[in-house]
Design a protein around this motif. Structure first.
Motif, PDB file in Angstrom:
ATOM      1  N   PHE A   1      72.643  54.266  42.136  1.00  0.00           N
ATOM      2  CA  PHE A   1      71.300  54.698  42.521  1.00  0.00           C
ATOM      3  C   PHE A   1      70.516  53.561  43.166  1.00  0.00           C
ATOM      4  O   PHE A   1      69.739  53.769  44.103  1.00  0.00           O
ATOM      5  CB  PHE A   1      70.557  55.234  41.288  1.00  0.00           C
ATOM      6  N   TYR A   2      70.762  52.337  42.709  1.00  0.00           N
ATOM      7  CA  TYR A   2      70.030  51.184  43.247  1.00  0.00           C
ATOM      8  C   TYR A   2      70.341  50.983  44.736  1.00  0.00           C
ATOM      9  O   TYR A   2      69.489  50.503  45.492  1.00  0.00           O
ATOM     10  CB  TYR A   2      70.403  49.934  42.460  1.00  0.00           C
ATOM     11  N   ASP A   3      71.552  51.380  45.174  1.00  0.00           N
ATOM     12  CA  ASP A   3      71.945  51.158  46.567  1.00  0.00           C
ATOM     13  C   ASP A   3      71.227  52.090  47.538  1.00  0.00           C
ATOM     14  O   ASP A   3      71.307  51.879  48.754  1.00  0.00           O
ATOM     15  CB  ASP A   3      73.459  51.340  46.719  1.00  0.00           C
ATOM     16  N   LEU A   4      70.547  53.119  47.018  1.00  0.00           N
ATOM     17  CA  LEU A   4      69.811  54.016  47.900  1.00  0.00           C
ATOM     18  C   LEU A   4      68.615  53.327  48.549  1.00  0.00           C
ATOM     19  O   LEU A   4      68.009  53.874  49.471  1.00  0.00           O
ATOM     20  CB  LEU A   4      69.332  55.242  47.116  1.00  0.00           C
ATOM     21  N   LYS A   5      68.280  52.135  48.079  1.00  0.00           N
ATOM     22  CA  LYS A   5      67.173  51.374  48.664  1.00  0.00           C
ATOM     23  C   LYS A   5      67.469  50.983  50.113  1.00  0.00           C
ATOM     24  O   LYS A   5      66.554  50.648  50.874  1.00  0.00           O
ATOM     25  CB  LYS A   5      66.921  50.108  47.854  1.00  0.00           C
ATOM     26  N   ASP A   6      68.751  51.004  50.490  1.00  0.00           N
ATOM     27  CA  ASP A   6      69.149  50.637  51.848  1.00  0.00           C
ATOM     28  C   ASP A   6      70.098  51.702  52.388  1.00  0.00           C
ATOM     29  O   ASP A   6      71.240  51.423  52.726  1.00  0.00           O
ATOM     30  CB  ASP A   6      69.820  49.257  51.846  1.00  0.00           C
ATOM     31  N   SER A   7      69.623  52.929  52.449  1.00  0.00           N
ATOM     32  CA  SER A   7      70.454  54.038  52.921  1.00  0.00           C
ATOM     33  C   SER A   7      69.700  54.795  54.012  1.00  0.00           C
ATOM     34  O   SER A   7      69.473  54.242  55.089  1.00  0.00           O
ATOM     35  CB  SER A   7      70.846  54.949  51.757  1.00  0.00           C
ATOM     36  N   ILE A   8      69.296  56.040  53.726  1.00  0.00           N
ATOM     37  CA  ILE A   8      68.523  56.788  54.725  1.00  0.00           C
ATOM     38  C   ILE A   8      67.187  56.110  54.968  1.00  0.00           C
ATOM     39  O   ILE A   8      66.683  56.068  56.087  1.00  0.00           O
ATOM     40  CB  ILE A   8      68.333  58.245  54.264  1.00  0.00           C
ATOM     41  N   ILE A   9      66.587  55.581  53.916  1.00  0.00           N
ATOM     42  CA  ILE A   9      65.374  54.784  54.055  1.00  0.00           C
ATOM     43  C   ILE A   9      65.669  53.350  53.632  1.00  0.00           C
ATOM     44  O   ILE A   9      66.618  53.098  52.887  1.00  0.00           O
ATOM     45  CB  ILE A   9      64.214  55.361  53.213  1.00  0.00           C
ATOM     46  N   GLN A  10      64.869  52.446  54.128  1.00  0.00           N
ATOM     47  CA  GLN A  10      65.041  51.021  53.822  1.00  0.00           C
ATOM     48  C   GLN A  10      63.764  50.487  53.201  1.00  0.00           C
ATOM     49  O   GLN A  10      62.699  50.520  53.819  1.00  0.00           O
ATOM     50  CB  GLN A  10      65.364  50.246  55.099  1.00  0.00           C
ATOM     51  N   LEU A  11      63.880  50.017  51.982  1.00  0.00           N
ATOM     52  CA  LEU A  11      62.729  49.427  51.327  1.00  0.00           C
ATOM     53  C   LEU A  11      62.453  48.039  51.891  1.00  0.00           C
ATOM     54  O   LEU A  11      63.325  47.423  52.513  1.00  0.00           O
ATOM     55  CB  LEU A  11      62.977  49.338  49.817  1.00  0.00           C
ATOM     56  N   PRO A  12      61.248  47.517  51.727  1.00  0.00           N
ATOM     57  CA  PRO A  12      60.969  46.143  52.170  1.00  0.00           C
ATOM     58  C   PRO A  12      61.966  45.156  51.575  1.00  0.00           C
ATOM     59  O   PRO A  12      62.498  45.353  50.482  1.00  0.00           O
ATOM     60  CB  PRO A  12      59.556  45.888  51.650  1.00  0.00           C
ATOM     61  N   TYR A  13      62.202  44.089  52.304  1.00  0.00           N
ATOM     62  CA  TYR A  13      63.267  43.155  51.931  1.00  0.00           C
ATOM     63  C   TYR A  13      63.054  42.532  50.560  1.00  0.00           C
ATOM     64  O   TYR A  13      64.010  42.182  49.874  1.00  0.00           O
ATOM     65  CB  TYR A  13      63.369  42.059  52.998  1.00  0.00           C
ATOM     66  N   LYS A  14      61.821  42.400  50.121  1.00  0.00           N
ATOM     67  CA  LYS A  14      61.569  41.747  48.832  1.00  0.00           C
ATOM     68  C   LYS A  14      62.076  42.584  47.661  1.00  0.00           C
ATOM     69  O   LYS A  14      62.203  42.066  46.548  1.00  0.00           O
ATOM     70  CB  LYS A  14      60.082  41.437  48.670  1.00  0.00           C
ATOM     71  N   PHE A  15      62.351  43.877  47.904  1.00  0.00           N
ATOM     72  CA  PHE A  15      62.877  44.727  46.845  1.00  0.00           C
ATOM     73  C   PHE A  15      64.409  44.705  46.797  1.00  0.00           C
ATOM     74  O   PHE A  15      65.001  45.266  45.882  1.00  0.00           O
ATOM     75  CB  PHE A  15      62.400  46.169  47.020  1.00  0.00           C
ATOM     76  N   MET A  16      65.039  44.087  47.746  1.00  0.00           N
ATOM     77  CA  MET A  16      66.508  44.033  47.783  1.00  0.00           C
ATOM     78  C   MET A  16      66.984  42.769  47.076  1.00  0.00           C
ATOM     79  O   MET A  16      67.570  41.865  47.676  1.00  0.00           O
ATOM     80  CB  MET A  16      67.005  44.071  49.228  1.00  0.00           C
ATOM     81  N   LYS A  17      66.751  42.701  45.796  1.00  0.00           N
ATOM     82  CA  LYS A  17      67.085  41.503  45.024  1.00  0.00           C
ATOM     83  C   LYS A  17      68.567  41.421  44.693  1.00  0.00           C
ATOM     84  O   LYS A  17      69.095  40.332  44.474  1.00  0.00           O
ATOM     85  CB  LYS A  17      66.263  41.475  43.737  1.00  0.00           C
ATOM     86  N   LEU A  18      69.223  42.571  44.646  1.00  0.00           N
ATOM     87  CA  LEU A  18      70.641  42.603  44.283  1.00  0.00           C
ATOM     88  C   LEU A  18      71.475  43.023  45.481  1.00  0.00           C
ATOM     89  O   LEU A  18      71.016  43.758  46.364  1.00  0.00           O
ATOM     90  CB  LEU A  18      70.883  43.578  43.123  1.00  0.00           C
ATOM     91  N   ARG A  19      72.714  42.567  45.506  1.00  0.00           N
ATOM     92  CA  ARG A  19      73.650  42.991  46.533  1.00  0.00           C
ATOM     93  C   ARG A  19      74.110  44.424  46.252  1.00  0.00           C
ATOM     94  O   ARG A  19      73.982  44.898  45.128  1.00  0.00           O
ATOM     95  CB  ARG A  19      74.846  42.043  46.579  1.00  0.00           C
ATOM     96  N   PRO A  20      74.652  45.113  47.270  1.00  0.00           N
ATOM     97  CA  PRO A  20      75.099  46.492  47.054  1.00  0.00           C
ATOM     98  C   PRO A  20      76.063  46.604  45.868  1.00  0.00           C
ATOM     99  O   PRO A  20      77.047  45.876  45.793  1.00  0.00           O
ATOM    100  CB  PRO A  20      75.794  46.849  48.376  1.00  0.00           C
ATOM    101  N   LYS A  21      75.767  47.510  44.967  1.00  0.00           N
ATOM    102  CA  LYS A  21      76.554  47.638  43.744  1.00  0.00           C
ATOM    103  C   LYS A  21      77.954  48.161  44.019  1.00  0.00           C
ATOM    104  O   LYS A  21      78.915  47.769  43.346  1.00  0.00           O
ATOM    105  CB  LYS A  21      75.824  48.563  42.764  1.00  0.00           C
ATOM    106  N   PHE A  22      78.097  49.044  45.028  1.00  0.00           N
ATOM    107  CA  PHE A  22      79.405  49.654  45.270  1.00  0.00           C
ATOM    108  C   PHE A  22      80.433  48.658  45.808  1.00  0.00           C
ATOM    109  O   PHE A  22      81.630  48.935  45.803  1.00  0.00           O
ATOM    110  CB  PHE A  22      79.267  50.845  46.229  1.00  0.00           C
ATOM    111  N   LEU A  23      79.978  47.478  46.250  1.00  0.00           N
ATOM    112  CA  LEU A  23      80.905  46.466  46.744  1.00  0.00           C
ATOM    113  C   LEU A  23      81.531  45.635  45.622  1.00  0.00           C
ATOM    114  O   LEU A  23      82.416  44.821  45.886  1.00  0.00           O
ATOM    115  CB  LEU A  23      80.192  45.535  47.733  1.00  0.00           C
TER     116      LEU A  23
END
Length: 521
Positions: A469-491
């Protein structure tokens, strides 16, 4: 790739030269330069290289002149020269930064064919390799297929070492590892495997190495050869490996925990693994405001079904289901087709086929002329077809919207797969109408869900939103960069934290704002 029988190096220079001349017979571009050094000219050397692949000025000034002229200024004892001639030449006679020892004749010949220069000594069973590559290279320019309005403008060339250096510029981390492999029995193409050691998923890295070692082919002329030989499902029209000509895209992928393959003689690097979501992203999404990136991504996701099913829907409604349209629109559509002598599906296939021909013609003719052929050809042929009564004006609008929508997709490989499925859905719509489209679309989604890229589900994070669910932050919509604290979980990265100082930065900002308010008060 099977190991070949290694040919040992003889201490007799004549024996080595005879073997080399036999292996490289009828190769007129192979230059063998024999010369003597020493005050009495009693020490025999031989220099071998390929004309056109080396920097001749470098060899003349730093090898031949250093050994034939400068060495005479030194007066070592005869015993020292005779016993340590190889070491003297290697450590003190050749002022080059890269000098290597070779203990196998086949390795020496492979190095010569790769653009290096080898130096043979009479009386020694070692060969000295001097780095002297100097073939012409294309200048670094912005990739025409991945242009951006904001961001770096440099792109890969056909020289592998230039490409790896462009990546190194962006990742100044000793954990960035680069390992070379030679793939291709005859081409012996250099393939650079790049990854960040403490981020990459070790299982994916292990699987990639296994597949690369399993390649046994004559030649690798482009990175697409490797892509087709190591992908999970070669029957699928959709790419399971991402290709790019942008060094910044490769650097960003490495920081996320993915692996890059840089193939010599190819301007396209391969990124592993790749998912459907990743292929719909562009480098420019991360260089502008996040609100603009969201708008562009929504447009892409809307354009995707338009480019996939719009012609099929036109065929189905016109041929089978005109009753689902409003009465006025249905009457207008029927009126535009009164003089058209073909059924809707033939009309659609004629225009789509014509567009594919124009697209291919524009690709084969580079530069402004190719673009002109695509635009002018489409306008002229479309207008002429309508006036001749071969197709309806509504069909021209459908084809134009479909084409424009397909251009919004950033990955050309993905667009090619969508085009193939578009024709399949058109055939199903011709036979079964909307029911055929429904069946084809379900098969399309089922196929995408079944795909994997080196064990990673192709539709992640959508296919497993509970765990990812956390990876949806960078999918159809992109949250501001400061919210991308973690790398994609599925990787499944080893180091999962990308940003851990945001709280500290926010505290500094709050303190600064408090000081400004006090100053104003």
């Amino acid at each position: 790739m099977k190991d070949k029988i290694k040919i040992p190096i003889s201490k007799d220079l004549d024996v080595n030269l005879k073997k080399i001349k036999e292996i490289l017979a009828d190769c007129d571009d192979v230059i063998i330069r024999e010369f003597n050094v020493g005050k009495k000219q009693n020490y025999r050397f031989a220099l071998i290289y390929i004309d056109g692949l080396i920097d001749k000025q470098l060899i003349n000034e730093y090898v031949l002149e250093a050994l034939m002229h400068d060495a005479r200024d030194e007066i070592p004892s005869p015993r020292t020269v005779s016993e340590d001639l190889y070491e003297l030449s290697k450590r003190g006679g050749i002022p080059l930064s890269e000098v290597k020892d070779i203990y196998c004749l086949e390795t020496a010949i492979d190095s010569v064919l790769a653009g290096e220069t080898i130096l043979l000594f009479d009386g020694f069973s070692e060969i000295l390799l001097t780095s002297s590559r100097g073939w012409p290279i294309r200048g670094i320019a912005e990739p025409t297929t991945e242009s951006v309005n904001r961001g770096p403008r440099d792109g890969f060339t056909e020289t592998g070492k230039v490409n790896t250096s462009l990546i190194r510029r962006r990742i100044r981390d000793p954990k960035l590892k680069l390992k070379y492999q030679k793939i291709g029995r005859r081409s012996k193409t250099d393939v650079a495997l790049m990854y960040i050691e403490d981020i990459v998923d070790k299982e994916v890295l292990k699987e990639l190495n296994r597949r690369l070692k399993g390649i046994d082919v004559d030649a690798i002329l482009e990175s697409s050869y490797i892509e087709q030989l190591i992908e999970d499902n070669w029957l699928s029209p959709f790419p399971q490996i991402q290709d790019t000509e942008r060094p910044d895209a490769v650097a960003a992928a490495l920081y996320e925990g993915r692996i890059a393959l840089v193939v010599d003689n190819s301007p396209s690097a391969l990124l592993i693994p790749a998912t459907f979501n990743i292929l719909l992203h562009s480098s420019e999404d991360y260089y502008g405001r996040w609100s603009k990136a969201n708008l562009v991504r929504v447009i892409r996701y809307i354009s995707l079904p338009i480019s996939l099913i719009l012609p099929a829907i036109y065929i189905a409604i016109t041929s089978y289901h005109p009753g689902i349209l409003p009465t006025e629109l249905a009457l207008y559509l029927a009126a535009t087709r009164i003089d058209v002598p073909f059924p809707a599906f033939i009309e659609a296939f004629i225009m789509e086929g014509t567009l594919e021909i124009l697209r291919e013609a524009g690709t084969r003719i580079s530069g402004p002329i190719g673009t002109t052929i695509g635009i002018v050809g489409g306008l002229v042929i479309g207008q002429a077809a309508v006036e001749a009564g071969i197709v309806s004006p509504f069909m021209i609008i459908i084809v134009a919207l479909t084409t424009i929508a397909s251009f919004t997709l950033p990955s050309f490989s993905l667009t090619s797969g969508i085009r193939l499925w578009r024709f399949l859905l058109m055939i199903l719509a011709t036979v079964l109408g909307l029911y055929g489209i429904s069946i084809g679309f379900m098969v399309f989604l089922a196929h995408l869900v079944s795909l994997k890229s080196f064990g990673i589900p192709y539709m992640d994070p959508y296919s497993n939103m509970v765990n990812n669910f956390y990876d949806l932050k960078d999918s159809i919509i992109q949250l501001p960069y400061k919210f991308m604290k973690l790398r994609p979980k599925f990787l499944n990265t080893t180091d999962k934290v990308r940003m851990n100082n945001s709280r500290y930065i926010n505290s500094l900002l709050n303190e600064s704002e408090g000081e400004d308010k006090n100053d104003r008060g």
